[in-house]
Design a protein around this motif. Structure first.
Motif, PDB file in Angstrom:
ATOM      1  N   ARG A 141       0.841  -1.195   0.000  1.00  0.00           N
ATOM      2  CA  ARG A 141       0.000   0.000   0.000  1.00  0.00           C
ATOM      3  C   ARG A 141       0.882   1.254   0.000  1.00  0.00           C
ATOM      4  NH1 ARG A 141      -1.679  -2.264   5.495  1.00  0.00           N
ATOM      5  NH2 ARG A 141      -0.129  -1.464   6.951  1.00  0.00           N
TER       6      ARG A 141
ATOM      7  N   LEU B 279      -1.266  -4.309   0.520  1.00  0.00           N
ATOM      8  CA  LEU B 279      -2.346  -3.668  -0.221  1.00  0.00           C
ATOM      9  C   LEU B 279      -3.602  -4.518  -0.084  1.00  0.00           C
ATOM     10  CD1 LEU B 279      -3.157  -1.403  -2.268  1.00  0.00           C
ATOM     11  CD2 LEU B 279      -2.529  -3.017  -4.076  1.00  0.00           C
TER      12      LEU B 279
ATOM     13  N   ASP C  70      -6.729  -3.206  -1.440  1.00  0.00           N
ATOM     14  CA  ASP C  70      -7.656  -2.674  -2.427  1.00  0.00           C
ATOM     15  C   ASP C  70      -7.621  -3.597  -3.643  1.00  0.00           C
ATOM     16  OD1 ASP C  70      -8.796  -1.293  -4.604  1.00  0.00           O
ATOM     17  OD2 ASP C  70      -8.237   0.663  -3.795  1.00  0.00           O
TER      18      ASP C  70
ATOM     19  N   GLU D  65      -7.321  -1.923  -7.155  1.00  0.00           N
ATOM     20  CA  GLU D  65      -5.973  -1.411  -7.388  1.00  0.00           C
ATOM     21  C   GLU D  65      -4.992  -2.556  -7.589  1.00  0.00           C
ATOM     22  OE1 GLU D  65      -2.543   1.033  -7.681  1.00  0.00           O
ATOM     23  OE2 GLU D  65      -4.674   1.266  -8.167  1.00  0.00           O
ATOM     24  N   GLN D  66      -5.176  -3.661  -6.847  1.00  0.00           N
ATOM     25  CA  GLN D  66      -4.294  -4.812  -7.023  1.00  0.00           C
ATOM     26  C   GLN D  66      -4.431  -5.396  -8.417  1.00  0.00           C
ATOM     27  OE1 GLN D  66      -1.924  -6.530  -4.364  1.00  0.00           O
ATOM     28  NE2 GLN D  66      -1.374  -6.357  -6.516  1.00  0.00           N
TER      29      GLN D  66
ATOM     30  N   ARG E  61      -5.304  -3.771 -11.124  1.00  0.00           N
ATOM     31  CA  ARG E  61      -4.663  -2.838 -12.048  1.00  0.00           C
ATOM     32  C   ARG E  61      -3.148  -3.042 -12.061  1.00  0.00           C
ATOM     33  NH1 ARG E  61      -1.991   1.894 -12.394  1.00  0.00           N
ATOM     34  NH2 ARG E  61      -1.665   1.955 -10.130  1.00  0.00           N
ATOM     35  N   ARG E  62      -2.559  -3.219 -10.879  1.00  0.00           N
ATOM     36  CA  ARG E  62      -1.107  -3.402 -10.802  1.00  0.00           C
ATOM     37  C   ARG E  62      -0.682  -4.730 -11.419  1.00  0.00           C
ATOM     38  NH1 ARG E  62       0.830  -1.324  -4.817  1.00  0.00           N
ATOM     39  NH2 ARG E  62      -0.313   0.647  -4.762  1.00  0.00           N
TER      40      ARG E  62
END
Length: 354
Positions: A252, A280, A282, A285-286, A288-289
């Motif tokens: 995060r 992290l 989220d 968001e994970q 996306r990464r």
């Protein structure tokens, strides 16, 4: 006539085993001591499956692929995991609070004095606790390993590190400034976006090679490998923290500066020992990464791994936590003074043809 050097004797020959055995017995003692450390600190030891639908989604980690064959003959691709991380985090979602795992893990394209295709990773996770607590764990474990084998220093290739001295804490930005005279954060925007040309300009000014097709991540890695890592962990261990968010796919953002993440690595004698995150949680968001990492893997290596949808589902309900992966074999190497990782592995994997 050209003299041909004979191949080294296999590890299982009695004379070679006799040379290796003191390292192996020290390995057993250190593993028992670490299990005692985790038990004393109220960790539950868990055992995760090696076969996974995804081996992990970091661009530069390479997995071994296999397949499962069903009753109908249909096949499903599976991978030997590169880390037990996904399974451990699912256990946090299930309700476990402190867990530890000694896992055999597998990484392809890796072989050398510090690398082995199959090795042991010890990972531990603390739900509801910050990653600064893991820094304390690391200091305690270095001292414990040394005490267990009766040494006063960790050593590798003639260099030493005092395991009883508090590790130095150094941010990545501080390390870039100290060892390469580069202002790293000047090339990172407020939202974590990176400026490749700004970093390239700083690097050229300081004598680095820069190629036209180098990405920001390529340049970052070059500075880290060539100038920073060779200077870490001498005299005392180094905790290198606050990695750029783009270099911390599972961590995060730091609350005080969203350009960097709650990630640190532990170094001793110039050797990377551990990688830790404020995790992290989220899931969007994970995802996306992971997608960015796999796009980079496809670009560089021409392959990509599937995303573990079950892991992303679990991440929605995972509590705030911190977690760390430590290369157990490397810890044993430094505590015993071994020069190669295969000296501290009971049954090394056979060498393959070049």
């Amino acid at each position: 006539m050209t003299e041909i050097n004979p191949a080294p004797s296999p590890w299982w020959t009695p004379d070679v085993h006799a040379d290796r055995r003191p390292f192996l017995m020290a390995r057993n003692r250190i593993q028992a001591a670490l299990r005692g450390f985790f038990a004393t600190n109220e960790f539950i030891e868990v055992d995760t499956a090696t076969l996974q639908v995804s081996p992990g989604n970091e661009a530069h980690l390479h997995a071994f692929r296999t397949e499962a064959i069903g009753h109908s003959g249909a096949t499903t691709p599976l991978y030997l995991h590169t880390s037990p991380e996904f399974a451990c985090k699912k256990l946090l979602t299930a309700g476990e609070r402190r867990i530890a795992c000694f896992a055999h893990v597998y990484r392809n394209r890796e072989r050398g004095p510090l690398h082995h295709p199959e090795f042991t990773m010890v990972e531990w996770y603390r739900a509801g606790e910050t990653y600064e607590v893991l820094m304390r764990d690391c200091a305690d474990i270095l001292a414990l390993a040394a005490l267990t084998v009766g040494t006063t220093k960790l050593a590798y290739r003639g260099q030493g590190c005092d395991p009883f001295v508090e590790p130095e804490r150094l941010t990545v930005a501080e390390a870039f400034k100290r060892h390469a005279e580069i202002d790293l954060l000047a090339s990172i925007g407020d939202g974590g976006e990176t400026d490749r040309d700004r970093l390239a300009e700083d690097m050229r000014r300081n004598g680095f090679r820069v190629a036209a097709d180098d990405t920001w991540a390529d340049l970052f890695s070059r500075v880290l490998v060539e100038r920073v890592e060779p200077c870490l962990g001498f005299g005392r261990a180094t905790i290198l923290c606050e990695y750029p968010v783009s270099e911390a796919a599972l961590a995060r953002p730091a609350p005080h500066d969203r350009r960097v993440a709650e990630r640190f690595e532990l170094y001793a004698c110039g050797v990377e020992l551990a990688n830790a995150f404020g995790e992290l949680t989220d899931a969007a968001e994970q995802r996306r990464r992971f997608e960015l990492e796999m796009a980079e893997k496809q670009r560089v290596y021409g392959e990509a791994y599937p995303i573990d949808e079950d892991f992303l589902s679990a991440l929605h309900a995972m509590p705030e936590a911190s977690g760390i992966a430590l290369g157990f074999d490397r810890l044993v190497m430094l505590a015993t003074g071994a020069s190669r990782i295969d000296q501290v592995i009971w049954a090394p994997v056979a060498e393959t043809a070049p």
